[in-house]
Design an enzyme around this catalytic site. Structure first.
Site, PDB file in Angstrom:
ATOM      1  CE1 TYR A 142      -3.190  23.698  -6.872  1.00  0.00           C
ATOM      2  CE2 TYR A 142      -1.418  24.492  -5.489  1.00  0.00           C
ATOM      3  CZ  TYR A 142      -1.901  23.583  -6.411  1.00  0.00           C
ATOM      4  OH  TYR A 142      -1.102  22.564  -6.849  1.00  0.00           O
ATOM      5  CE  LYS A 193      -0.044  22.391 -21.125  1.00  0.00           C
ATOM      6  NZ  LYS A 193       0.548  21.499 -22.168  1.00  0.00           N
ATOM      7  CG  ASP A 226       3.617  20.047 -21.776  1.00  0.00           C
ATOM      8  OD1 ASP A 226       3.980  21.229 -21.940  1.00  0.00           O
ATOM      9  OD2 ASP A 226       3.074  19.391 -22.683  1.00  0.00           O
ATOM     10  CG  ASP A 250       2.182  22.169  -5.463  1.00  0.00           C
ATOM     11  OD1 ASP A 250       3.147  21.790  -4.783  1.00  0.00           O
ATOM     12  OD2 ASP A 250       1.003  21.931  -5.162  1.00  0.00           O
ATOM     13  CG  ASP A 254       6.996  18.552  -4.623  1.00  0.00           C
ATOM     14  OD1 ASP A 254       7.529  19.492  -3.996  1.00  0.00           O
ATOM     15  OD2 ASP A 254       6.050  17.890  -4.169  1.00  0.00           O
TER      16      ASP A 254
END
Ligand code: NAD
Length: 371
Positions: A142, A193, A226, A250, A254
């Site tokens: 980001y 990852k 994942d 992020d 959620d």
């Protein structure tokens, strides 16, 4: 009596209504438990724009920096949709996070037994759920440079974001996760990852080294992010603390949030580095939900995420563990007693407004503290 400086930023929409309920809790602690909280209040978001033409004034920013903890309700609303970009309500939040260098975002996902039926998962998968996601908040893709769209001069353009982490950024977030795990079930799962990203491999190596050097007593596991997302919806109770980068955090926080059933129930904390001289961290506590302009001013907003954010503040900024546990237990109690604001209303329960919910929590809190 010790002095504990709180800086409250009620913000916009339902913010002032839910902050008023939190102030009842704080007033109770000051009068009945001699807690010594000093409250200052400021403006952030649209309310700051209306008063000062900015999303947070320099004066309020200085007061936030000087406080032991900042507690923010929510910002934004349609009234400010067309204000200039750099003074939009969210700019106040971003400045607070940036100037206070809040690099660790803590999002607990707790499923109160009384609300297990509102989750999108089967109640038995989420009942009693208590996990904590620790997200790196100030680095990664980001913020990494270059971040641009370039013209390839062959009729094509190329969009670039850069995932970048320095050693110290991973070391400090890993340390926060391990330290928090020691106050809970002592387990950390790091998600990255590393199979496809250099930065993921590096993340993994640094987390392992920090663990080996200082936190061998904490059980550390790793998961590809994942697979972690899948496991969060398959068997969420397997986790205690999850630590991950800004992007994956992020998304995963959620997902975890929705396991608990309601936006009006979710607290969060953002922590900065420990000051070596005082041992204190800069910290800001806020509910996950927004300013809910659709219900603002009606006295029906759910104040529980705001109050639960203060329970986090008691725990992480003031080490008032007994009081934090009593406040969390008080929230669980009012739900067990069948009290519900409209957003979490269920058959057979009693619908109450914001103020009645706040009063009920204060009563239950008094009972828990006395027990
Ligand atoms: P929202 O979280 O404000 O509301 C989503 C829905 O949940 C609405 O129907 C709302 O009524 C309900 N809701 C939220 N909190 C509630 C509570 N405590 N009690 C009862 N019901 C509640 O999200 P939105 O509608 O997407 O955004 C509204 C405004 O809030 C926008 O301006 C947005 O930018 C801002 N926002 C601010 C923050 C923040 O301050 N951290 C976070 C998200 C959104």
């Amino acid at each position: 009596m010790s002095h504990r400086k709180l800086f409250l930023l009620p913000g916009d929409g339902i913010g002032p209504e839910i902050t008023a309920e939190l102030e009842k809790v704080i007033a109770f602690m000051n009068t009945k438990a001699d807690a010594g909280f000093e409250i200052e209040k400021g403006l952030v978001g649209g309310s700051a724009y209306d008063a000062h033409g900015v999303a947070i004034s320099d004066d309020d920013m200085a007061r936030a920096m000087a406080a032991d903890a900042v507690i923010l309700a929510a910002v934004g609303g349609p009234k400010w949709d067309s204000v200039p970009y750099d003074v939009r309500p969210e700019a106040g939040l971003l400045r607070l996070r940036k100037d206070m260098q809040l690099f660790a975002n803590l999002r607990p996902a707790i499923c109160y037994s009384a609300l297990a039926a509102s989750s999108s998962l089967k109640p038995e998968l989420v009942e009693g759920l208590d996990i904590l996601i620790v997200r790196e908040l100030t680095g990664g893709v980001y913020f990494g440079e270059p971040k641009e769209v370039i013209d390839l001069e062959n009729g094509q353009q190329r969009a670039i974001d850069t995932q970048v982490y320095d050693t110290y950024e991973i070391e400090r977030i890993a340390a926060v996760a391990f330290e928090l795990a020691r106050t809970r079930d002592n387990r950390v799962c790091s998600m990255d990852k590393r199979n496809v990203m250099k930065s993921g491999l590096f993340w993994n190596q640094v987390v392992n080294r920090v663990h080996d050097e200082k936190y061998k007593d904490v059980t550390l596991s790793h998961m590809l992010a994942d697979a972690g997302g899948m496991q969060l919806v398959r068997a969420p109770k397997q986790f205690d603390v999850i630590v991950t980068d800004n992007l994956f955090g992020d998304l995963l926080s959620d997902v975890a949030a929705m396991l608990t059933g309601s936006l009006g129930m979710l607290p969060s904390a953002s922590l900065g580095a420990e000051d070596p001289a005082t041992g204190k961290r800069k910290a800001m506590y806020e509910p996950v939900h927004g300013s809910a302009p659709d219900i603002a001013g009606q006295g029906i907003a759910n104040p529980l995420a705001m109050i639960a954010s203060f329970a986090m503040c008691l725990r992480y900024s003031f080490n008032m563990i007994k009081e934090a546990e009593a406040l969390d237990a008080a929230i669980a109690q009012v739900l067990e007693d069948g009290l519900r604001t409209g957003d979490i209303m269920a058959e057979g329960c009693r619908k109450v407004g914001t103020a009645a919910m706040g009063d009920a929590v204060v009563d239950a809190f008094a009972g828990k503290l006395a027990a």
